[in-house]
Design an enzyme around this catalytic site. Structure first.
Site, PDB file in Angstrom:
ATOM      1  N   THR A 147       0.873  -1.179   0.000  1.00 32.42           N
ATOM      2  CA  THR A 147       0.000   0.000   0.000  1.00 32.42           C
ATOM      3  C   THR A 147       0.906   1.223   0.000  1.00 32.42           C
ATOM      4  OG1 THR A 147      -0.065   0.106   2.384  1.00 32.42           O
ATOM      5  CG2 THR A 147      -1.781  -1.200   1.323  1.00 32.42           C
ATOM      6  N   GLU A 170      -5.993  -4.141  -0.163  1.00 29.72           N
ATOM      7  CA  GLU A 170      -6.242  -5.262   0.748  1.00 29.72           C
ATOM      8  C   GLU A 170      -7.306  -6.233   0.258  1.00 29.72           C
ATOM      9  OE1 GLU A 170      -5.511  -2.255   1.559  1.00 29.72           O
ATOM     10  OE2 GLU A 170      -4.385  -2.135   3.423  1.00 29.72           O
ATOM     11  N   LYS A 181     -12.363  17.855  10.892  1.00 29.13           N
ATOM     12  CA  LYS A 181     -13.088  17.846  12.165  1.00 29.13           C
ATOM     13  C   LYS A 181     -13.307  19.291  12.601  1.00 29.13           C
ATOM     14  CE  LYS A 181     -10.944  13.434  13.041  1.00 29.13           C
ATOM     15  NZ  LYS A 181      -9.815  13.489  12.097  1.00 29.13           N
ATOM     16  N   TRP A 196     -17.992  16.303  11.621  1.00 29.30           N
ATOM     17  CA  TRP A 196     -17.160  15.928  10.490  1.00 29.30           C
ATOM     18  C   TRP A 196     -17.631  16.557   9.191  1.00 29.30           C
ATOM     19  CZ3 TRP A 196     -16.729   9.930  11.454  1.00 29.30           C
ATOM     20  CH2 TRP A 196     -15.850   9.716  12.508  1.00 29.30           C
TER      21      TRP A 196
HETATM   22  P1  ADP Z   1      -3.443   3.740  -1.364  1.00 30.28           P
HETATM   23  O1  ADP Z   1      -4.330   4.829  -1.919  1.00 30.28           O
HETATM   24  O2  ADP Z   1      -3.152   3.908   0.083  1.00 30.28           O
HETATM   25  O3  ADP Z   1      -2.327   3.368  -2.241  1.00 30.28           O
HETATM   26  P2  ADP Z   1      -5.428   1.858  -2.145  1.00 30.28           P
HETATM   27  O4  ADP Z   1      -5.225   2.088  -3.574  1.00 30.28           O
HETATM   28  O5  ADP Z   1      -5.591   0.490  -1.647  1.00 30.28           O
HETATM   29  O6  ADP Z   1      -4.269   2.419  -1.314  1.00 30.28           O
HETATM   30  O7  ADP Z   1      -6.618   2.777  -1.712  1.00 30.28           O
HETATM   31  C1  ADP Z   1      -7.735   2.365  -1.025  1.00 30.28           C
HETATM   32  C2  ADP Z   1      -8.512   3.568  -0.581  1.00 30.28           C
HETATM   33  O8  ADP Z   1      -8.968   4.340  -1.698  1.00 30.28           O
HETATM   34  C3  ADP Z   1      -9.765   3.239   0.172  1.00 30.28           C
HETATM   35  O9  ADP Z   1      -9.484   2.910   1.505  1.00 30.28           O
HETATM   36  C4  ADP Z   1     -10.560   4.526   0.028  1.00 30.28           C
HETATM   37  O10 ADP Z   1     -10.131   5.498   0.959  1.00 30.28           O
HETATM   38  C5  ADP Z   1     -10.169   5.009  -1.345  1.00 30.28           C
HETATM   39  N1  ADP Z   1     -11.220   4.679  -2.304  1.00 30.28           N
HETATM   40  C6  ADP Z   1     -11.252   3.635  -3.146  1.00 30.28           C
HETATM   41  N2  ADP Z   1     -12.370   3.662  -3.895  1.00 30.28           N
HETATM   42  C7  ADP Z   1     -13.078   4.746  -3.511  1.00 30.28           C
HETATM   43  C8  ADP Z   1     -14.337   5.326  -3.902  1.00 30.28           C
HETATM   44  N3  ADP Z   1     -15.094   4.811  -4.871  1.00 30.28           N
HETATM   45  N4  ADP Z   1     -14.733   6.443  -3.259  1.00 30.28           N
HETATM   46  C9  ADP Z   1     -13.986   6.998  -2.290  1.00 30.28           C
HETATM   47  N5  ADP Z   1     -12.797   6.509  -1.898  1.00 30.28           N
HETATM   48  C10 ADP Z   1     -12.343   5.400  -2.490  1.00 30.28           C
END
Ligand code: ADP
Length: 529
Positions: A173, A318, A426, A431
């Site tokens: 990640t 994940e 916040k 929120w």
């Molecule tokens: P990173 O961005 O940390 O590299 P990921 O690609 O696994 O990791 O990102 C996952 C995150 O992306 C989710 O936990 C969420 O916050 C965000 N996310 C994914 N899809 C959506 C969506 N359709 N709307 C809003 N947020 C999203």
């Protein structure tokens, strides 16, 4: 237990490429390598060359469980590596080249990669990394070097039989907080999630499609599409490094692309390009959009003006796809506005990834309640831990993954992502969703990109600052009026600033951490707010 009388066949990634190589031998896999050359191969070629590459890896002493990395764009060689490495029982570790050198070195060392496949674009990077990564025995450039390696050994005749629980892929990640964490997926998890990707409630990857993979293969295994395309025998178009709107539109029209997937920014710039150049994309029917929230205005334009249905989904490294963007039979019969309200949410729970929302004490928040809480996920292909590190806070005591997303769930299982826990603003104990503000701002004529961050405020703790990229002069008041129509008054940003560009992370998301650093010294224009 009365045991079922089925065959003992383990779920293995090699069965996907075997299937495509056997039944879809002449189905095209089109790719552009970083030297600009377009290669037309087929699933038959990918299957044959993956066996050759596996033979060469075995001859180079790669053993089951060894980690082999790729630092590569989306092309046919990267696809071959996907299947060769996993087929052999080694672990495919896809590395995001857009991370900083130190982060990549950390990741390669942490994973203990022994061979790294590198796109010629990243040779400079590889030279800087080599002295920092002593465990890497060999760096293979995805060009003539790779072809020589491929030709150096006999292909494997049969893929080895593996335990389906054997590790297959490793993807870190982005580590916006702390060190990157490695998600290690088993063969079983990949095959199951690939099946889910092929269902109509998943991305509906099927043999009738020509798919443009606009998600980098280093981002969450290209959302499982490189696997799903083989499982279904779909035509696959791998665009290489160029994800510019010009290139995307050209690919769609040249390869009669029907389905694609990618983060919202790709589609936002594609739509702007189509509008500027007055072009059309008649073959494209559906796109899966996720990774960050897709603005409603983007989905409306794609559908109304270009006839493209947007399946808006949520997911994470994940678990890959975590929700369905398909309308149910009931939603299909609802008025358009009702459908679009749902489409603007982040999809609905799909079989295989169970969802729950809990409050700060870990108590369930009932579905249909407007109070947001932390979204938890569980399922056979959801990460149960991270590679090689203890992460006591990543899961609840009863084994659910804590997603770090603040969300609500409705009665139909639709997810509304309020924000990432670290990005939610916040204000006075309440929120404010930066996502909702950004989406509303992008709907304002002239605003092409928007980012909202929370900054310290004497009276309220934190207040929102809205940053906009515009393509013509736009009045602050016009933007605020637009926002006031869709969000509560107390959410309205205290300041609006116009910027040249919004910085993105390596996976195309707004880099809020960087923005918060950049605007740390911001003085609110109305200190009395
Ligand atoms: P990173 O961005 O940390 O590299 P990921 O690609 O696994 O990791 O990102 C996952 C995150 O992306 C989710 O936990 C969420 O916050 C965000 N996310 C994914 N899809 C959506 C969506 N359709 N709307 C809003 N947020 C999203």
């Amino acid at each position: 237990m009365l045991r079922g009388l089925n065959m003992d066949r383990q779920l293995m990634i090699s069965s996907l490429i075997d299937y495509a190589g056997r039944n879809h031998r002449s189905t095209e896999v089109v790719a552009r390598t970083s030297d600009g050359v377009v290669t037309r191969s087929t699933w038959g070629d990918v299957s044959d060359r993956a066996r050759r590459l596996a033979g060469a890896l075995a001859a180079a002493d790669i053993e089951q469980g060894d980690r082999v990395a790729t630092i590569a764009w989306n092309d046919h060689r990267h696809l071959e590596a996907y299947y060769a490495i996993t087929g052999l029982g080694a672990v495919l570790h896809t590395v995001n080249p857009r991370l900083h050198d130190e982060q990549i070195a950390y990741i390669l060392n942490h994973a203990q990669d022994v061979i790294v496949f590198v796109d010629p674009d990243f040779l400079g990077l590889a030279e800087r990394l080599a002295p920092l990564c002593p465990k890497v025995r060999r760096w293979i450039t995805l060009g003539p070097d790779y072809e020589a390696f491929l030709a150096s050994a006999d292909p494997v005749d049969e893929w080895p039989l593996l335990d389906e629980w054997a590790a297959a892929t490793l993807c870190y990640t982005s580590g916006t907080t702390g060190h990157p964490k490695g998600v290690l997926q088993s063969h079983r998890a990949i095959v199951l999630q690939t099946w889910a990707t092929c269902t109509a409630d998943g991305h509906n990857v099927n043999s009738g499609e020509s798919i443009l993979l606009s998600v980098p293969m280093f981002h969450v295994n290209g959302w499982a599409i490189p696997f799903a395309a083989a499982m279904s025998g779909a035509k696959l178009v791998l665009p290489g490094s160029d994800l510019s709107p010009e290139a995307i539109v050209e690919w769609i029209n040249a390869e009669h692309v029907t389905l694609s997937a990618g983060v919202p920014t790709i589609w936002l710039s594609m739509v702007q390009h189509l509008q500027r150049t007055n072009q059309d994309i008649p073959t494209l029917r559906r796109i899966a959009v996720g990774g960050s929230a897709a603005p409603r205005s983007l989905m409306d334009t794609l559908e109304d003006d270009y006839g493209v249905f947007v399946a808006h989904v949520w997911g994470m490294t994940e678990m890959t796809q975590g929700s369905s963007g398909r309308f149910t039979n009931r939603v299909e019969s609802l008025p358009r506005e009702e459908q679009r309200r749902r489409q603007a949410m982040a999809g609905r729970e799909v079989f295989g990834v169970e969802l729950r929302v809990v409050d700060g004490e870990g108590n369930d928040i009932a579905r249909g309640t407007k109070t947001p809480g932390e979204l938890l996920a569980r399922g056979p292909w959801v990460a149960g831990g991270y590679f090689g590190i203890e992460t006591p806070d990543s899961h609840t005591a009863d084994g659910w993954l804590r997603t770090g997303d603040v969300a609500t769930l409705d009665d139909e299982g639709y997810i509304t992502i309020v924000d990432r826990a670290k990005d939610v603003i916040k204000s006075g104990g309440e929120w404010i969703s930066s996502i909702d503000l950004e989406n509303a701002a992008v709907g304002c004529p002239g605003v092409t990109q928007a980012a909202v961050i929370g900054l310290p405020h004497d009276r309220w703790g934190e207040r929102p600052l809205l940053l906009c990229v515009v393509d013509r002069p736009v009045e602050h008041s016009a933007i605020l009026r637009q926002l006031a129509a869709v969000v509560p008054k107390w959410w309205l940003p205290n300041d609006v600033a116009f910027v040249e560009e919004v910085p993105l992370t390596g996976t195309g998301k707004i880099d809020k951490k960087l923005l918060r650093e950049r605007f740390a010294g911001h003085v609110w224009s109305d200190a009395a707010n």
